[in-house]
Design a protein around this motif. Structure first.
Motif, mmCIF file in Angstrom:
data_model
loop_
_atom_site.group_PDB
_atom_site.id
_atom_site.type_symbol
_atom_site.label_atom_id
_atom_site.label_comp_id
_atom_site.label_asym_id
_atom_site.label_seq_id
_atom_site.Cartn_x
_atom_site.Cartn_y
_atom_site.Cartn_z
ATOM 1 N N THR A 218 6.637 -2.943 -3.008
ATOM 2 C CA THR A 218 6.064 -3.632 -1.846
ATOM 3 C C THR A 218 6.483 -2.973 -0.532
ATOM 4 O O THR A 218 5.807 -3.147 0.483
ATOM 5 N N VAL A 219 7.594 -2.233 -0.545
ATOM 6 C CA VAL A 219 8.005 -1.508 0.656
ATOM 7 C C VAL A 219 7.233 -0.204 0.788
ATOM 8 O O VAL A 219 6.807 0.183 1.877
ATOM 9 N N LEU A 220 6.995 0.483 -0.336
ATOM 10 C CA LEU A 220 6.368 1.808 -0.296
ATOM 11 C C LEU A 220 4.853 1.750 -0.210
ATOM 12 O O LEU A 220 4.226 2.604 0.438
ATOM 13 N N TYR A 221 4.229 0.752 -0.860
ATOM 14 C CA TYR A 221 2.777 0.721 -0.984
ATOM 15 C C TYR A 221 2.194 -0.549 -0.358
ATOM 16 O O TYR A 221 2.904 -1.534 -0.156
ATOM 17 N N PRO A 222 0.882 -0.554 -0.069
ATOM 18 C CA PRO A 222 0.239 -1.783 0.433
ATOM 19 C C PRO A 222 0.431 -2.915 -0.564
ATOM 20 O O PRO A 222 0.218 -2.743 -1.769
ATOM 21 N N ALA A 223 0.843 -4.073 -0.084
ATOM 22 C CA ALA A 223 1.157 -5.141 -1.026
ATOM 23 C C ALA A 223 0.876 -6.537 -0.489
ATOM 24 O O ALA A 223 0.106 -7.308 -1.077
ATOM 25 N N TRP A 224 1.493 -6.885 0.645
ATOM 26 C CA TRP A 224 1.459 -8.279 1.085
ATOM 27 C C TRP A 224 0.234 -8.547 1.941
ATOM 28 O O TRP A 224 0.021 -7.916 2.973
ATOM 29 N N PRO A 225 -0.606 -9.481 1.547
ATOM 30 C CA PRO A 225 -1.789 -9.817 2.362
ATOM 31 C C PRO A 225 -1.399 -10.571 3.615
ATOM 32 O O PRO A 225 -0.472 -11.393 3.618
ATOM 33 N N MET A 226 -2.121 -10.263 4.694
ATOM 34 C CA MET A 226 -1.936 -10.983 5.949
ATOM 35 C C MET A 226 -3.278 -11.599 6.342
ATOM 36 O O MET A 226 -4.198 -11.643 5.540
#
Length: 287
Positions: free
Chosen positions: A48-56
């Protein structure tokens, strides 16, 4: 500890859960399983730090690596189009005979034509190009306008009875209901059906033959074998497009139906039309 229940057979403490007299042993999880589980948690955090992960609300976290699957897809599609562009340019500048003579071009054109056929032609000719009532079968060797690759290209390119294209193929069967008597129409329908099957009243066939010679032979030929220059169908091969029964033939003579095929060059471009012609020619009925 006094309240803990110990299993008599294994000597292991139970969890306190019981179902129908069956108690669950409170064995600890294997160490390898726990470390694997912890590893997956760590991997998820790093991911989740390196790649797109958390939706906003309007986007998602981009990740410190700045990776984008959409950008990667766009790059792959661009590379594929660039590779195809060389072959498409060669198809565009080559004659149909040269395309068929080149195995690589022929294979590419056939595959591209098949894709274009599925998108544009299946609503009328069917997924297997077998046609249907009023729509010709493109797998057989019966062609109204000719089945060599150039004739197929001409038909696809300019269509049939397309009111916009000045080079469209045109064949108009007149409405003989305004020219012939009802009995004459019945006679000629009897004659036509007699060429491939047994009519209801065979005695009318001879008179119908004369009606045919006087009115129909100029387009369909004296032996009713058709005329590709005029798009007149062969009536002696038991392959029917608009009619097949005696009554349907009589209706077609009386008030003929005329189908319309659009001209595809303006919609798809000449290169795609060439690929369609090569594909249809490859179906088995091409001459």
């Amino acid at each position: 500890m006094a309240d803990k229940h110990i299993d008599d057979l294994s000597g292991v403490e139970t969890t306190g859960h019981e179902w129908d007299g069956i108690r669950e042993l409170n064995n600890p999880l294997p160490r390898w399983w726990l470390w694997t589980f912890y590893g997956t948690i760590l991997w998820a955090l790093v991911y989740t730090v390196l790649y797109p992960a958390w939706p906003m609300l309007t986007d998602a976290t981009s990740g410190v690596l700045g990776y984008s699957s959409r950008a990667e897809l766009a790059a792959d599609v661009g590379a594929a189009k660039a590779a195809q562009g060389v072959v498409l340019e060669k198809i565009s500048s080559s004659s149909l005979e040269d395309i068929l003579a080149d195995p690589q071009l022929s294979q590419f054109a056939t595959a591209g034509g098949a894709a274009a056929f599925r998108v544009n032609c299946t609503p009328c000719h069917g997924t297997g190009a077998a046609g249907g009532q009023g729509y010709p079968n493109l797998n057989d060797d019966e062609w109204l306008w000719g089945g060599d690759v150039n004739a197929i290209y001409q038909t696809i390119s300019h269509g049939i009875r397309d009111t916009v294209d000045p080079e469209t193929r045109i064949s108009e069967m007149p409405a003989f209901g305004d020219m012939l008597q009802p009995e004459e129409i019945r006679q000629v329908a009897t004659y036509v059906i007699s060429l491939t099957s047994v009519p209801q009243d065979p005695s009318l066939a001879e008179a119908g033959k004369q009606v045919f010679i006087d009115n129909c032979a100029s387009c369909h030929g004296e032996n009713a074998e058709g005329n590709r220059d005029l798009g007149a169908p062969n009536l002696a091969d038991a392959i029917w497009l608009k009619a097949s029964t005696e009554a349907e033939i009589a209706n077609q003579v009386r008030s003929p139906k005329h189908g319309v095929m659009p001209a595809w060059t303006g919609r798809l471009g000449d290169t795609a039309v060439k690929q369609l012609a090569v594909y249809i020619h490859s179906l088995g009925g091409g001459e």
